[in-house]
Enzyme design. Sequence first.
Site, short mmCIF file in Angstrom:
data_model
loop_
_atom_site.label_atom_id
_atom_site.label_comp_id
_atom_site.label_asym_id
_atom_site.label_seq_id
_atom_site.Cartn_x
_atom_site.Cartn_y
_atom_site.Cartn_z
N ARG A 174 36.07 39.76 52.57
CA ARG A 174 36.58 41.12 52.39
C ARG A 174 37.92 41.27 53.10
O ARG A 174 38.03 40.96 54.28
CB ARG A 174 35.59 42.13 52.96
CG ARG A 174 34.19 42.02 52.39
CD ARG A 174 33.24 42.89 53.20
NE ARG A 174 31.85 42.70 52.76
CZ ARG A 174 30.80 43.24 53.37
NH1 ARG A 174 30.99 44.00 54.45
NH2 ARG A 174 29.59 43.03 52.93
N ARG B 22 43.97 41.20 62.93
CA ARG B 22 44.89 42.28 63.30
C ARG B 22 44.77 42.62 64.79
O ARG B 22 45.77 42.97 65.43
CB ARG B 22 44.63 43.51 62.42
CG ARG B 22 45.01 43.28 60.96
CD ARG B 22 44.45 44.35 60.04
NE ARG B 22 44.90 45.67 60.44
CZ ARG B 22 44.33 46.80 60.00
NH1 ARG B 22 43.28 46.75 59.19
NH2 ARG B 22 44.81 47.96 60.39
N ASP C 63 40.74 44.06 54.40
CA ASP C 63 40.76 45.47 54.77
C ASP C 63 41.67 46.28 53.85
O ASP C 63 42.50 45.72 53.12
CB ASP C 63 41.27 45.65 56.21
CG ASP C 63 40.40 44.94 57.23
OD1 ASP C 63 39.19 44.80 56.98
OD2 ASP C 63 40.94 44.54 58.28
N TYR D 90 45.09 33.07 56.91
CA TYR D 90 45.77 34.36 56.81
C TYR D 90 47.14 34.23 57.47
O TYR D 90 47.31 33.48 58.43
CB TYR D 90 44.98 35.45 57.53
CG TYR D 90 43.77 35.95 56.80
CD1 TYR D 90 43.83 37.13 56.04
CD2 TYR D 90 42.55 35.29 56.89
CE1 TYR D 90 42.70 37.62 55.39
CE2 TYR D 90 41.42 35.77 56.25
CZ TYR D 90 41.50 36.94 55.50
OH TYR D 90 40.38 37.40 54.86
#
Length: 276
Positions: free
Chosen positions: A77, A224, A79, A137
Amino acid sequence: MILYKIKVTIHNPIFQIKKDNFMNTETQNYKIIVAYDGTRYKGWQVQKSTDDTIQGKLQHVLSTLAGKPVEVIGSGRTDAGVHAVGQVASFHMPKHFSKDEIFIWLNEHLPADIAVTDISNVPDRFHARYNAVSKTYVYTIHTGIVSDVFRRKYVYDYDKPLDTDRMKKAAAYLLGEHDFKAFCGNRHMKKSTVRTIFSIDIEKTGADIVISYTGDGFLQNMIRIITGTLIEVGDGRKNPDAVMEILASKDRAQAGYTAPACGLRLERVDYGKVVC
């Protein structure tokens, strides 16, 4: 990251769904690579409160073609507001639809900010999430005084200088297997918060600082929060060694702030030796 899509109208009988085909229950499993600009979406996962999710858009388009509900399984998933270049998803479709038919249908009917860049047949046992070995990422920080107006949706504008040597030192403490509870956005997480980070690469190119994270999986907001912590190290608010104490504390309050979603994108998902 700007996605361009050329819309082509195709009048072809292959897209005429025949009633007698609904009786065919044989299916083929497919793997797709999906790129999307996540700016206007509420994340990957389907939600009851909104239609603006990536998974929801894919399922709607595929279900329209199949004439029945189609479940799309993502590798993970993302965000709300997070982008992707190489998200992977899998789904089953009736066998009477060919791979090319599905590929054309998807790219003709998806919104312009979502594109399917590749499709392939995979064995029935292939599962986009469970078979994933690692994910990469990338987070991009723009540190120039002048904002990059053409990339404002894809980078985090941070108008202070950052010491990348300090950031690299702090990042080294995060490599390997750890309990990353302190870097999890879900404070009530009941499942294991242990993850393994294989690499964190920090590169400075002009006014940009690009951080690449590769691991076996990531918790909610984990990248993050780590990025926000590294930024606080880079601008002097935290010492690099503080990362060890943050990990040991398992306390979200000890870590840095959550960096904005706009600077993050899912770059790729790897499946090792899994046949796909």
